[in-house]
Every structure is written in C-alpha cells, then in structure tokens.
Design a protein around this motif. Structure first.
Motif, PDB file in Angstrom:
ATOM      1  N   UNK A 232       1.122   6.938  -0.049  1.00 23.56           N
ATOM      2  CA  UNK A 232       1.383   6.616  -1.456  1.00 23.56           C
ATOM      3  C   UNK A 232       2.835   6.252  -1.694  1.00 23.56           C
ATOM      4  N   UNK A 233       3.704   6.595  -0.740  1.00 25.25           N
ATOM      5  CA  UNK A 233       5.128   6.364  -0.931  1.00 25.25           C
ATOM      6  C   UNK A 233       5.621   5.087  -0.266  1.00 25.25           C
ATOM      7  N   UNK A 234       4.984   4.679   0.818  1.00 26.27           N
ATOM      8  CA  UNK A 234       5.467   3.526   1.560  1.00 26.27           C
ATOM      9  C   UNK A 234       4.314   2.841   2.277  1.00 26.27           C
ATOM     10  N   UNK A 235       4.475   1.550   2.514  1.00 23.14           N
ATOM     11  CA  UNK A 235       3.515   0.790   3.307  1.00 23.14           C
ATOM     12  C   UNK A 235       4.026   0.621   4.727  1.00 23.14           C
ATOM     13  N   UNK A 236       5.148   1.221   5.047  1.00 21.95           N
ATOM     14  CA  UNK A 236       5.678   1.155   6.403  1.00 21.95           C
ATOM     15  C   UNK A 236       4.825   2.013   7.323  1.00 21.95           C
ATOM     16  N   UNK A 237       4.467   1.455   8.470  1.00 19.76           N
ATOM     17  CA  UNK A 237       3.655   2.210   9.412  1.00 19.76           C
ATOM     18  C   UNK A 237       2.765   1.303  10.239  1.00 19.76           C
ATOM     19  N   UNK A 238       1.977   1.888  11.152  1.00 22.37           N
ATOM     20  CA  UNK A 238       1.123   1.089  12.038  1.00 22.37           C
ATOM     21  C   UNK A 238      -0.083   0.526  11.302  1.00 22.37           C
ATOM     22  N   UNK A 239      -0.484  -0.652  11.731  1.00 26.09           N
ATOM     23  CA  UNK A 239      -1.668  -1.312  11.196  1.00 26.09           C
ATOM     24  C   UNK A 239      -2.461  -1.847  12.381  1.00 26.09           C
ATOM     25  N   UNK A 240      -3.640  -1.294  12.592  1.00 29.88           N
ATOM     26  CA  UNK A 240      -4.430  -1.634  13.775  1.00 29.88           C
ATOM     27  C   UNK A 240      -5.038  -3.029  13.642  1.00 29.88           C
ATOM     28  N   UNK A 241      -5.389  -3.605  14.777  1.00 35.03           N
ATOM     29  CA  UNK A 241      -5.985  -4.926  14.796  1.00 35.03           C
ATOM     30  C   UNK A 241      -7.273  -4.974  13.989  1.00 35.03           C
ATOM     31  N   UNK A 242      -7.404  -5.987  13.150  1.00 34.07           N
ATOM     32  CA  UNK A 242      -8.592  -6.138  12.324  1.00 34.07           C
ATOM     33  C   UNK A 242      -8.582  -5.324  11.051  1.00 34.07           C
ATOM     34  N   UNK A 243      -7.519  -4.559  10.809  1.00 31.80           N
ATOM     35  CA  UNK A 243      -7.458  -3.737   9.604  1.00 31.80           C
ATOM     36  C   UNK A 243      -6.608  -4.404   8.536  1.00 31.80           C
ATOM     37  N   UNK A 244      -6.743  -3.891   7.323  1.00 32.74           N
ATOM     38  CA  UNK A 244      -6.110  -4.523   6.160  1.00 32.74           C
ATOM     39  C   UNK A 244      -5.634  -3.438   5.201  1.00 32.74           C
ATOM     40  N   UNK A 245      -4.503  -3.669   4.553  1.00 33.96           N
ATOM     41  CA  UNK A 245      -4.005  -2.725   3.551  1.00 33.96           C
ATOM     42  C   UNK A 245      -3.693  -3.479   2.258  1.00 33.96           C
ATOM     43  N   UNK A 246      -3.768  -2.748   1.165  1.00 30.42           N
ATOM     44  CA  UNK A 246      -3.392  -3.285  -0.138  1.00 30.42           C
ATOM     45  C   UNK A 246      -1.978  -2.828  -0.448  1.00 30.42           C
ATOM     46  N   UNK A 247      -1.106  -3.794  -0.742  1.00 26.86           N
ATOM     47  CA  UNK A 247       0.297  -3.468  -0.986  1.00 26.86           C
ATOM     48  C   UNK A 247       0.505  -3.070  -2.439  1.00 26.86           C
ATOM     49  N   UNK A 248       0.510  -4.016  -3.304  1.00 25.61           N
ATOM     50  CA  UNK A 248       0.633  -3.840  -4.745  1.00 25.61           C
ATOM     51  C   UNK A 248      -0.114  -5.000  -5.371  1.00 25.61           C
ATOM     52  N   UNK A 249      -0.218  -5.003  -6.677  1.00 23.07           N
ATOM     53  CA  UNK A 249      -0.717  -6.237  -7.283  1.00 23.07           C
ATOM     54  C   UNK A 249       0.468  -7.172  -7.515  1.00 23.07           C
ATOM     55  N   UNK A 250       0.171  -8.426  -7.767  1.00 21.25           N
ATOM     56  CA  UNK A 250       1.223  -9.433  -7.870  1.00 21.25           C
ATOM     57  C   UNK A 250       2.096  -9.238  -9.106  1.00 21.25           C
ATOM     58  N   UNK A 251       1.559  -8.626 -10.130  1.00 20.48           N
ATOM     59  CA  UNK A 251       2.367  -8.352 -11.316  1.00 20.48           C
ATOM     60  C   UNK A 251       3.493  -7.366 -10.970  1.00 20.48           C
ATOM     61  N   UNK A 252       3.178  -6.362 -10.186  1.00 19.38           N
ATOM     62  CA  UNK A 252       4.192  -5.394  -9.778  1.00 19.38           C
ATOM     63  C   UNK A 252       5.241  -6.035  -8.884  1.00 19.38           C
ATOM     64  N   UNK A 253       4.801  -6.934  -8.010  1.00 21.10           N
ATOM     65  CA  UNK A 253       5.744  -7.615  -7.128  1.00 21.10           C
ATOM     66  C   UNK A 253       6.714  -8.484  -7.928  1.00 21.10           C
ATOM     67  N   UNK A 254       6.201  -9.188  -8.927  1.00 15.00           N
ATOM     68  CA  UNK A 254       7.057 -10.010  -9.780  1.00 15.00           C
ATOM     69  C   UNK A 254       8.053  -9.141 -10.531  1.00 15.00           C
ATOM     70  N   UNK A 255       7.568  -8.026 -11.078  1.00 15.20           N
ATOM     71  CA  UNK A 255       8.455  -7.117 -11.813  1.00 15.20           C
ATOM     72  C   UNK A 255       9.614  -6.646 -10.943  1.00 15.20           C
TER      73      UNK A 255
END
Length: 216
Positions: free
Chosen positions: A106-129
C-alpha cells in the motif's frame, strides 16, 4: 547418371557442404533469435477499465520470461506552461502513520514483478495531480484550475532491473489529454502508440540513470 555423379563428385561434395552450412547457419540464427527474444525484458504500460476516463487505472505488466524488479515510476506532464516531472513509485499517504507501515504494497510499487503478472499503479487522475503539483500548477481532480493552462500529454516511464541483466532499463508510454466538451470540465486520455516504447538510446539511458539518482 551414376557415371556423371562419379565424374562430378568433388563439385557435388562442395555444393552439399555449402548447403549443409547454410542450413546450420539458418538454424543457428533461429535459435539466437529465440534466445534473444526470451532474454529481452518487455514491460507493458496500459490503461485499464474505464474507457477514456481519467479514473482508469494505470496498469504495468511484466511480459518478460524472467521477473523484473520495479525500481521507479516517473510521471511526465506536458503542459502549455512547460514539462513537469514527479516520481510516482510511492503512495500519497504519509509513511509516518502507523497503519501505513503494516502493508508495504500500500505504500510503494517498488518490488519484484514476476513474468506474466500485472500491477495497478494509480489512476491517471492521481498521476496528473502529482506531476502538476511538482510544477506548482493549480490543479483539482486532474484538471487545470487556470483556464489559460492546457494539459497536453502524460508520459509514464517505468524503470526496472531485469533478472539476467546488471543495468536498469526503461520503458515508457505517452497518452494524449483532450477536453471532452466545450465546458472544459473533464479530460479524456488516449494512448498515443500501440505499444510501450523500450528506452534503448544512449540519451534515454542517461535520463534513466539520472532519475534513479534523483528519485531513489
């Protein structure tokens, strides 16, 4: 027929050897191409469900054969007032709160991501903000509060380490931002390319290294 073959056996042997060599070269090239494809990192940046809405989640997918370690996410907002950058690896919540220390995801998206897997970062409104705040622009719900300011494009860069490689690599995708109506009360977001761009040029690699030193 057999007499002709016997008379030209030396020549036929040369052509047979050359043919065998070309066949082996073809299969060697094929094996190398498959090996290169299997060992090359591939990251996709995509817009999730939600159509053109800024509330659509931003998805990062690892399509590589090996896991990647996601190090840094950088948001780049192009506006009529200039281009502004901001890291988007960590959440907007304060890290000093005790409840935020219980869940690293919940605090960071830093970390391992296995092959074929997917994560949700933020929505685009939050990124723009986040990017607009880095440029000291007045923004509300992903929209410029000053009617003289235009938001043009949003670009997200993912910086990762791929298992077999020693150096970080970058992948980026740009999205256009356009008003949905004349009232200018909502923006729509659309990808500007069919695929995510791999940052392989010398200039891109220097920029990736600069961001790592600045944001990690």
């Amino acid at each position: 027929m057999f007499e002709w073959i016997s008379q030209h056996s030396s020549t036929l042997q040369v052509f047979t050897s050359l043919g065998t060599l070309f066949i082996w070269l073809f299969y060697a090239q094929l094996l190398y191409s498959n090996y290169k494809r299997d060992t090359r990192p591939r990251v996709l940046i995509n817009k999730g469900v939600g159509g053109d809405d800024l509330d659509s989640p931003c998805l990062i997918c690892n399509m590589s054969k090996e896991p990647i370690f996601l190090q840094c996410l950088v948001v780049e907002l192009e506006t009529s007032e200039g281009v502004f950058y901001a890291p988007a690896t960590d959440s907007d919540e304060g890290l000093d709160k005790e409840e935020n220390r219980s869940s690293l995801g919940d605090r960071t998206r830093q970390g391992p991501l296995h092959g074929g897997s997917c994560i949700e970062v933020k929505n685009f409104r939050q990124l723009i903000n986040r990017a607009a705040a880095a440029g000291n622009l007045s923004v509300g719900s992903g929209l410029p509060q000053d009617r003289d300011v235009e938001f043009l494009t949003l670009r997200l860069t993912v910086i990762s380490i791929y298992g077999p490689e020693d150096h970080p690599f970058g992948a980026a995708r740009s999205f256009s931002l356009d008003w949905t109506n004349e009232d200018r009360d909502e923006l729509k977001i659309q990808p500007m390319s069919l695929d995510t761009e791999r940052l392989t040029s010398k200039k891109d690699k220097e920029q990736v290294s600069k961001w790592l030193w600045e944001y990690i």
